[in-house]
Design a protein around this motif. Structure first.
Motif, PDB file in Angstrom:
ATOM      1  N   ASN A 124       3.907  -6.545   3.030  1.00 18.35           N
ATOM      2  CA  ASN A 124       3.149  -5.486   2.961  1.00 18.35           C
ATOM      3  C   ASN A 124       3.499  -4.787   4.402  1.00 18.35           C
ATOM      4  O   ASN A 124       3.276  -5.360   5.596  1.00 18.35           O
ATOM      5  CB  ASN A 124       1.519  -5.932   3.107  1.00 18.35           C
ATOM      6  CG  ASN A 124       0.763  -4.611   3.124  1.00 18.35           C
ATOM      7  OD1 ASN A 124       1.271  -3.543   3.475  1.00 18.35           O
ATOM      8  ND2 ASN A 124      -0.557  -4.771   2.763  1.00 18.35           N
ATOM      9  N   THR A 166       2.773  -1.628   5.164  1.00 15.56           N
ATOM     10  CA  THR A 166       1.948  -0.345   5.191  1.00 15.56           C
ATOM     11  C   THR A 166       1.520   0.000   6.835  1.00 15.56           C
ATOM     12  O   THR A 166       1.211   1.037   7.036  1.00 15.56           O
ATOM     13  CB  THR A 166       0.592  -0.335   4.429  1.00 15.56           C
ATOM     14  OG1 THR A 166      -0.180  -1.555   4.560  1.00 15.56           O
ATOM     15  CG2 THR A 166       0.916   0.200   2.957  1.00 15.56           C
ATOM     16  N   SER A 167       1.351  -1.355   7.501  1.00 16.32           N
ATOM     17  CA  SER A 167       0.920  -1.224   9.008  1.00 16.32           C
ATOM     18  C   SER A 167       2.081  -0.667   9.743  1.00 16.32           C
ATOM     19  O   SER A 167       1.902  -0.369  11.096  1.00 16.32           O
ATOM     20  CB  SER A 167       0.355  -2.344   9.551  1.00 16.32           C
ATOM     21  OG  SER A 167       1.374  -3.375   9.623  1.00 16.32           O
ATOM     22  N   ALA A 214      -1.144  -9.831  -0.180  1.00 19.63           N
ATOM     23  CA  ALA A 214      -2.281 -10.432  -0.762  1.00 19.63           C
ATOM     24  C   ALA A 214      -1.820 -11.578  -1.839  1.00 19.63           C
ATOM     25  O   ALA A 214      -0.687 -11.596  -2.518  1.00 19.63           O
ATOM     26  CB  ALA A 214      -2.837  -9.570  -1.884  1.00 19.63           C
TER      27      ALA A 214
HETATM   28  C1  LIG Z   1      -1.594  -3.925   2.971  1.00 18.61           C
HETATM   29  O1  LIG Z   1      -2.425  -3.982   4.202  1.00 18.61           O
HETATM   30  C2  LIG Z   1      -3.092  -3.079   4.366  1.00 18.61           C
HETATM   31  C3  LIG Z   1      -3.546  -3.332   5.872  1.00 18.61           C
HETATM   32  O2  LIG Z   1      -2.804  -3.324   6.767  1.00 18.61           O
HETATM   33  C4  LIG Z   1      -4.432  -3.305   3.323  1.00 18.61           C
HETATM   34  O3  LIG Z   1      -5.394  -2.248   3.491  1.00 18.61           O
HETATM   35  C5  LIG Z   1      -3.648  -3.314   2.001  1.00 18.61           C
HETATM   36  O4  LIG Z   1      -4.650  -3.307   1.107  1.00 18.61           O
HETATM   37  C6  LIG Z   1      -2.458  -4.053   1.976  1.00 18.61           C
HETATM   38  N1  LIG Z   1      -1.844  -3.816   0.602  1.00 18.61           N
HETATM   39  C7  LIG Z   1      -1.537  -4.758  -0.322  1.00 18.61           C
HETATM   40  C8  LIG Z   1      -0.971  -4.454  -1.413  1.00 18.61           C
HETATM   41  O5  LIG Z   1      -1.781  -5.996  -0.089  1.00 18.61           O
END
Ligand SMILES: *[C@@H]1O[C@H](CO)[C@@H](O)[C@H](O)[C@H]1NC(C)=O
Ligand SMILES: *[C@@H]1O[C@H](CO)[C@@H](O)[C@H](O)[C@H]1NC(C)=O
Length: 255
Positions: free
Chosen positions: A161, A163-164, A171
């Motif tokens: 992941n 996104t950060s 997950a």
């Molecule tokens: C990825 O990480 C962010 C927090 O950094 C979280 O909010 C998000 O749900 C995560 N996405 C997945 C697909 O796990």
């Protein structure tokens, strides 16, 4: 009418032959296997001396594909190189971390990986290495020294992941001991970077496997290893002509 179809067929076959030939040429484009740098994110175009390489990358300073900057960044956690966080499951033990630094130095700095360079269709690089024969002990020591560290994945190239901005465990991927995700040294070295390495049965000093660690006072042992495999691989040459020969054969049959 029949004649016209034959001509069209011949034209089609000639085209197939030409495309086959062109493809053969691109696959074979990398004729230089020795003393080369791969076309990837941070590599220099050509290897050369780099007096000021940092700490663990210093063994390559006489001839390197990395810049001083890259060698410094290779020692940082979440460096600008790949934003990769070694501490994604708590702090990685220093004894384990030094192997990841050395792995980064080898990848970024070595001019001796030519025989294993492959073209790839990736946004961040045009070439990668595949199945580099890593010396058995270098892999075993890496695996042993990481026994007390934690991770959540066995392939560190894919599935994070991001996104950060840096890699976080996806997950459902639990942080467990390294030896859970990598039961053997081979699992670690072969799987972690999608088969960039293929652990060798050869040992350090054999001249038949790539050393991640070496003492530059005795020169770079990987030069000889690259020469050996480059010579062995050039023997595979004739197969490259297959598409052309096949097309010519078909043309002859149909004429
Ligand atoms: C990825 O990480 C962010 C927090 O950094 C979280 O909010 C998000 O749900 C995560 N996405 C997945 C697909 O796990
Ligand atoms: C290396 O270069 C990058 C990009 O120019 C820069 O952001 C970074 O601070 C440099 N690192 C060092 C250690 O000088």
């Amino acid at each position: 009418m029949a004649q016209r179809i034959t001509i069209q067929l011949l034209l089609l076959l000639a085209w197939v032959a030409a495309v086959g030939g062109a493809r053969t040429l691109t696959v074979r484009a990398r004729t230089e296997l020795l003393n080369v740098c791969m076309d990837a994110k941070h590599h220099k175009e050509k290897p050369g001396p780099e007096d000021k390489l940092h700490e663990q990358c210093r063994p390559w300073r006489k001839n390197a594909c990395c810049s001083t900057n890259t060698s410094q960044e290779a020692h940082k956690d979440v460096s600008y190189l790949y934003n990769f966080d070694w501490n994604h499951c708590g702090e990685m033990a220093p004894a384990c971390r030094r192997h990841f630094i050395q792995d980064t130095c080898l990848y970024e700095c070595s001019p001796n990986l030519g025989p294993w360079i492959q073209q790839v269709d990736q946004s961040w690089r045009k070439e990668r290495v595949l199945d580099v024969p890593l010396c058995k002990e270098d892999c075993e020591q890496w695996w042993k020294d990481c026994s007390t560290s934690y991770t959540c994945k066995s392939n560190w190239h894919k599935g994070w992941n991001w996104t950060s901005g840096s890699n976080k465990c996806p997950a459902g991927a639990a942080c467990l001991s390294f030896h859970f995700y990598f039961p053997t040294p081979t699992d670690l070295c072969n799987e972690i970077w999608s088969h960039s390495y293929k652990v060798s049965n050869y040992r350090r000093g054999s001249g038949r496997c790539i050393q991640m660690w070496f003492d530059p006072a005795q020169g770079n042992p990987n030069e000889e290893v690259a020469r050996f495999y480059a010579a062995a691989m050039s023997g595979a040459g004739p197969w490259a002509a297959c598409p052309v020969l096949l097309s010519l054969g078909l043309l002859w049959l149909l004429s």
